[in-house]
Scaffold this active site. Structure first.
Site, mmCIF file in Angstrom:
data_model
loop_
_atom_site.group_PDB
_atom_site.id
_atom_site.type_symbol
_atom_site.label_atom_id
_atom_site.label_comp_id
_atom_site.label_asym_id
_atom_site.label_seq_id
_atom_site.Cartn_x
_atom_site.Cartn_y
_atom_site.Cartn_z
ATOM 1 N N ARG A 48 55.172 57.880 -36.426
ATOM 2 C CA ARG A 48 54.390 57.568 -37.625
ATOM 3 C C ARG A 48 55.158 57.883 -38.897
ATOM 4 N NH1 ARG A 48 51.321 60.766 -40.701
ATOM 5 N NH2 ARG A 48 51.165 62.400 -39.117
ATOM 6 N N TYR A 102 53.269 37.098 -56.139
ATOM 7 C CA TYR A 102 52.729 36.754 -54.830
ATOM 8 C C TYR A 102 51.254 37.136 -54.789
ATOM 9 C CZ TYR A 102 51.664 37.697 -49.903
ATOM 10 O OH TYR A 102 51.064 37.752 -48.688
#
Length: 383
Positions: A48, A102
């Site tokens: 992680r 975007y």
């Protein structure tokens, strides 16, 4: 091998690779494990946190590509942008965002900045006066895109990095459309460079990934946000991305050449009203792009004469390019933006209803042009 003295084609293949590699393999292996013995002297290796060996191998590769000290790979391009912004903005801070972004970036700011305690202003990426007018005592960061999506504008990038440095701001740039083959933003002073590695860095339309590169200190803050949100890249995807990078230079140079050929064809076609591509001499930012870039990118947008109905009909009649909402892969893609990922009022403003985006793949340019020709020739005549 010194990455600083290596031409980019060689860097794509060898940059960041250990020698000798594990067991003598020339391909770094997939370490699927989530738990490892703690490193001598401290340091936790945990999936992680992005410190699995395959993840760290990819990080070295990404840093070499952009000429940075360090990098992290994230689970998507939006994870890259959002963790980069989390690393430079605290509650109460203000962001100057330069560009017609975007849609995902615009949506992230529009829907999440306020509850994170951030404020922001959207400004013209080519107008330093607008940047100065947007500056506040609380401003801490400046965000822009190398080539804006979907209008293909190229702002004053060197000026933006300089402006940020002069005012003590962290500078963040999305380099997805250009790739480090075309432009390496750290070379003009940007602090953090982000990518949707789903696109050209991987290049094969088979993983979702993101990347952020920068100094070791800045990447440590990005990695902290990435670990907190749990958006590190899975080792299998990291392996595929590292493999995709090996052909990056070859793919992008062919894509750039194809996009330039397609743009020139469209610019001369009677059924096309407008073409946006910085490689065209008629483009308002052509001179700036030519001075900064090695190539002009693989993406262009255009407006067929006949409006939104013509745009929809053109996309539907394409036979080589896929009608799909992405970019940067080996296959060409065509998107009617108003009907695709940018549909809806929550997306990027200012997109005409007839705007078509074309992402050039590595097919024969003659076949791509023939495909567009048959689609354009089949449109009803505009009188």
């Amino acid at each position: 091998m010194s990455d600083q003295r290596t031409r980019f084609e060689t860097l794509s293949v060898h940059g960041g690779e250990p020698r000798p590699a594990a067991g003598g393999s020339v391909v770094f292996p997939i370490h699927q494990g989530t738990v490892f013995e703690d490193a001598p002297g401290g340091g936790v290796r945990y999936i992680r946190l992005g410190t699995n060996p395959t993840q760290r191998h990819l990080h070295r590769r990404l840093a070499a590509l952009e000429g940075a000290e360090d990098a992290v790979a994230t689970a998507s391009g939006m994870a890259a942008i959002s963790t980069a912004l989390h690393s430079v903005l605290d509650a109460g801070d203000h962001l100057i965002a330069a560009g017609s972004f975007y849609g995902g970036t615009h949506r992230f700011l529009a829907e999440h900045a306020a509850h994170l305690g951030w404020t922001y202003d959207l400004v013209d990426p080519a107008d330093p006066r607008a940047w100065r007018e947007a500056l506040r005592p609380a401003t801490t960061a400046f965000l822009t895109e190398t080539i804006t999506n979907p209008h293909l504008r190229v702002g004053d990038l060197a000026g933006a990095a300089r402006f940020a440095r002069e005012h003590g701001l962290a500078s963040v740039i999305d380099n997805t459309f250009a790739t480090p083959v075309v432009f390496r933003p750290h070379s003009v002073g940007f602090d953090l460079v982000c990518h949707s590695a789903t696109k050209a860095l991987n290049g094969h339309s088979d993983i979702a990934a993101g990347a952020v590169t920068g100094s070791a200190a800045r990447i440590a803050r990005v990695a902290s946000a990435m670990g907190a949100y749990g958006c590190s890249l899975d080792p299998h995807a990291a392996f595929l991305l590292s493999r995709g990078i090996k052909t990056l230079a070859l793919r992008v140079r062919q894509q750039n050449a194809n996009a330039a050929a397609v743009a020139a064809f469209l610019a001369g076609h009677a059924a096309v009203a407008q073409v946006n591509y910085p490689g065209l001499a008629s483009h308002p930012d052509h001179a700036r792009a030519a001075a900064l870039f090695d190539g002009f990118g693989s993406v262009l947008s255009f407006r067929p004469a006949g409006g939104a109905a013509a745009a929809a009909a053109l996309v539907e009649s394409m036979r080589v390019a896929y009608a799909a909402s992405s970019l940067g892969g080996v296959e060409s893609l065509v998107t009617h933006l108003a009907a695709g990922i940018h549909a809806g009022s929550h997306e990027t403003p200012g997109i005409p209803p007839d705007l078509v985006r074309f992402s050039a793949g590595i097919e024969s340019p003659e076949d791509l042009i023939a495909d567009l020709a048959q689609a354009l020739d089949g449109l009803p005549a505009v009188v």
